[in-house]
Scaffold this active site. Structure first.
Site, PDB file in Angstrom:
ATOM      1  N   SER A  30       0.837  -1.200   0.000  1.00  0.00           N
ATOM      2  CA  SER A  30       0.000   0.000   0.000  1.00  0.00           C
ATOM      3  C   SER A  30       0.869   1.247   0.000  1.00  0.00           C
ATOM      4  O   SER A  30       1.981   1.247   0.566  1.00  0.00           O
ATOM      5  CB  SER A  30      -0.872  -0.021   1.261  1.00  0.00           C
ATOM      6  OG  SER A  30      -1.448   1.236   1.488  1.00  0.00           O
ATOM      7  N   TYR A  61      -1.774  -1.533  10.894  1.00  0.00           N
ATOM      8  CA  TYR A  61      -2.053  -2.061   9.550  1.00  0.00           C
ATOM      9  C   TYR A  61      -0.927  -1.682   8.589  1.00  0.00           C
ATOM     10  O   TYR A  61      -0.365  -2.537   7.887  1.00  0.00           O
ATOM     11  CB  TYR A  61      -3.400  -1.534   9.019  1.00  0.00           C
ATOM     12  CG  TYR A  61      -3.527  -1.703   7.514  1.00  0.00           C
ATOM     13  CD1 TYR A  61      -3.727  -2.962   6.959  1.00  0.00           C
ATOM     14  CD2 TYR A  61      -3.396  -0.623   6.645  1.00  0.00           C
ATOM     15  CE1 TYR A  61      -3.796  -3.134   5.577  1.00  0.00           C
ATOM     16  CE2 TYR A  61      -3.476  -0.778   5.269  1.00  0.00           C
ATOM     17  CZ  TYR A  61      -3.676  -2.034   4.738  1.00  0.00           C
ATOM     18  OH  TYR A  61      -3.736  -2.199   3.381  1.00  0.00           O
ATOM     19  N   LYS A  94       2.198  -3.949   6.380  1.00  0.00           N
ATOM     20  CA  LYS A  94       2.600  -3.895   4.960  1.00  0.00           C
ATOM     21  C   LYS A  94       4.111  -3.678   4.841  1.00  0.00           C
ATOM     22  O   LYS A  94       4.782  -4.317   4.029  1.00  0.00           O
ATOM     23  CB  LYS A  94       1.829  -2.783   4.232  1.00  0.00           C
ATOM     24  CG  LYS A  94       0.342  -3.080   4.087  1.00  0.00           C
ATOM     25  CD  LYS A  94       0.099  -4.320   3.234  1.00  0.00           C
ATOM     26  CE  LYS A  94      -1.305  -4.835   3.299  1.00  0.00           C
ATOM     27  NZ  LYS A  94      -1.506  -6.152   2.714  1.00  0.00           N
TER      28      LYS A  94
END
Ligand code: NAD
Ligand code: UD1
Length: 340
Positions: free
Chosen positions: A126, A151, A155
Site C-alpha cells: 500500500s 495495519y 505492509k
C-alpha cells in the site's frame, strides 16, 4: 497458461483480479475464509465470467491449508496474495489481530511456496508505507516513513519479509505492488466493493449517501494545503489495478526480471475529496449532501504516484478516469441495492 492461486479472492480487489485473470484465460483457484467477504462474491465472479472457479474455504494462518492446496493443484506457478485485514482504525484498537493475521499468513505462504517449489509471488502492499512524503509524486525510491498504524506496519514488515526471504537465496520471484486508492467496480455493475457496516473509505460512503442509505458525507477537513483545502489521493480503478497483477505475472515470466521488484500502482493524478464529489454529482439527480468536519486523525494531506516504472517495465497503463471510477461505483451500488 499459468495456474494462479488467489488468496483473499472473495474480497474486493481479489474478486476483480480473479475476473480479469479468467477473462484472459488463466486458470484460477481461490482460497478465502470469508472473514471480510461473503460466499456470494463467488457467484458474482461466476455470473461475470460464466466459469466455475475452484474454491477452498480456509484460513492462511493454518499452514496445512496452504500445503493441501499446493498438493491438490500441483502445478500452481503464481500466488497473488491479497488475504489480509485492512481496516486502519481497527488495527490501532487490535494490533495483535492484525500482526497475527497479516504476518503469519504471509510466513506460512512463503514456507509452503518453498516446500512445493511454487516460483512466483505477487504481493498487495500500500502507498501507506510512504506516510506523508516530503516530495510529490512518490517514486518507488521515495524514502519510507514510519507507519502511522499497525495495519500500515504489517505492509512494511511484509515487504521486508519477502525481500529478506528472496535475498537469502530462495528461488522465488516476487513483485510487490504498492496500491494507491483502489475504487470503482466491474464495468458490468455486477461486482464491486461490499464494506461491512458503516464504510470507512470515501467511495463506498459516497455511493451509500447518494442512495440515501447515509444522510450526509462528512468531508474530513478543508484546511489542507491543496487547491480546495481538502485532502488529495491518487484513486485507481479496481479493474486497472487487477490488470497490473496480470502484467506483473507476464513480467515475472521474463527470465531477465529481477528476483524482487516494487511498483507503484496509481494513475499519477491526484484528486481532492471535493473533486471526487464533483465527479459523482455528474451522475446524480441532486447534488451529494456533504458537510465539512474536522480532519481525521492519521490522514495524510496529499499523495499521488509516479507510475513511470510500472508503465515502462510492466507495460501497464491505467485506462479508467475519475468519472469512470465514480460512475462504476454508483452503478454497482444501485444494482446491488436493486434500485437500477
Ligand atoms: P478485502 O478485505 O475485500 O479482501 C481480503 C480478503 O482476504 C477477504 O475476502 C478476507 O475474507 C480474506 N482473508 C483475510 N484474512 C484471511 C486469512 N487469514 N485466510 C483466508 N482469507 C483471508 O480487501 P481488499 O480491499 O480486496 O484488499 C486486498 C489486499 O490489498 C489486502 O492485502 C489489502 O491490505 C491490500 N490493499 C488494499 C487497499 C484498499 O484500499 N482496498 C489499499 C492498499 C492495499
Ligand atoms: C486509507 C488508509 C490506507 C488504506 C486505505 C484502503 C488511512 C490513514 N489510510 O486510505 O492505509 O490502504 O484506506 O483501505 O486511514 N474521506 C472523507 N470522508 C469519509 C471518508 C474519507 O472526507 O467519510 C477522505 C479522507 O480524509 C481522505 C480521502 O477521503 O482524504 C480518502 O479516504 P479513504 O478512502 O479512507 O482512504 P485513505 O485514507 O487514503
Amino acid at each position: 497458461m499459468n495456474k494462479v492461486l488467489v488468496t483473499g479472492g472473495a474480497g474486493y480487489i481479489g474478486s476483480h483480479t480473479a475476473i480479469e485473470l479468467i477473462k484472459k484465460g488463466y486458470e484460477v483457484i481461490i482460497v478465502d475464509n470469508f472473514s471480510n467477504s461473503e460466499p456470494s462474491s463467488l457467484d458474482r465472479i461466476k455470473k461475470i465470467t460464466r466459469k466455475d472457479v475452484p474454491f477452498i474455504f480456509g484460513d492462511l494462518k493454518d499452514r496445512n491449508v496452504i500445503s493441501k492446496i499446493f498438493e491438490s493443484f500441483n502445478d500452481i506457478d503464481t500466488v497473488i496474495h491479497f488475504a489480509a485485514f485492512k481496516a486502519v482504525g481497527e488495527s490501532v484498537a487490535e494490533p495483535l489481530k492484525y500482526y497475527n493475521n497479516n504476518i503469519l499468513s504471509l510466513i506460512n505462504l512463503l514456507y509452503s511456496m518453498k516446500q512445493y517449489n511454487v516460483p512466483n509471488l505477487i504481493f498487495s502492499s500500500s502507498c501507506t508505507v510512504y506516510g506523508q512524503p516530503d516530495e510529490l509524486p512518490v517514486t518507488e525510491d521515495t524514502p519510507l516513513k514510519p507507519a502511522s498504524s499497525p495495519y500500515g506496519n504489517t505492509k512494511k514488515i511484509s515487504e521486508d519479509i519477502i525481500t529478506d526471504f528472496i535475498n537469502s537465496g530462495n528461488y522465488i520471484k516476487s513483485i510487490i505492488l504498492r496500491y494507491f486508492n483502489p475504487v470503482g467496480a466491474d464495468i458490468s455493475g455486477d461486482n464491486g466493493e461490499l464494506p461491512q457496516g458503516i464504510p470507512n473509505n470515501l467511495l463506498p460512503y459516497i455511493t451509500q449517501t447518494a442512495l440515501g442509505i447515509r444522510e450526509c458525507l462528512n468531508v474530513y477537513g478543508n484546511d489542507y494545503d491543496t487547491h480546495d483545502g481538502t485532502a488529495i489521493r491518487d484513486y485507481i480503478h479496481v479493474s486497472d489495478l487487477a490488470n497490473a497483477h496480470i502484467d506483473s505475472m507476464r513480467y515475472l515470466s521474463n527470465k531477465s526480471a529481477p528476483f524482487c521488484d516494487i511498483f507503484n500502482i496509481g494513475t499519477g493524478e491526484g484528486y481532492s475529496v471535493l473533486d471526487v464529489i464533483n465527479s459523482i454529482n455528474k451522475f446524480l439527480d441532486r447534488p451529494l449532501p456533504y458537510k465539512i468536519v474536522n480532519r481525521r486523525p492519521g490522514d495524510v494531506e496529499k499523495i499521488w504516484a509516479d507510475n513511470t516504472k510500472a508503465k515502462n517495465t510492466l507495460n501497464w497503463f491505467p485506462k479508467f478516469n475519475l468519472d469512470d471510477m465514480t460512475s462504476s461505483s454508483l452503478n454497482w451500488e444501485k444494482k446491488f441495492r436493486g434500485t437500477l
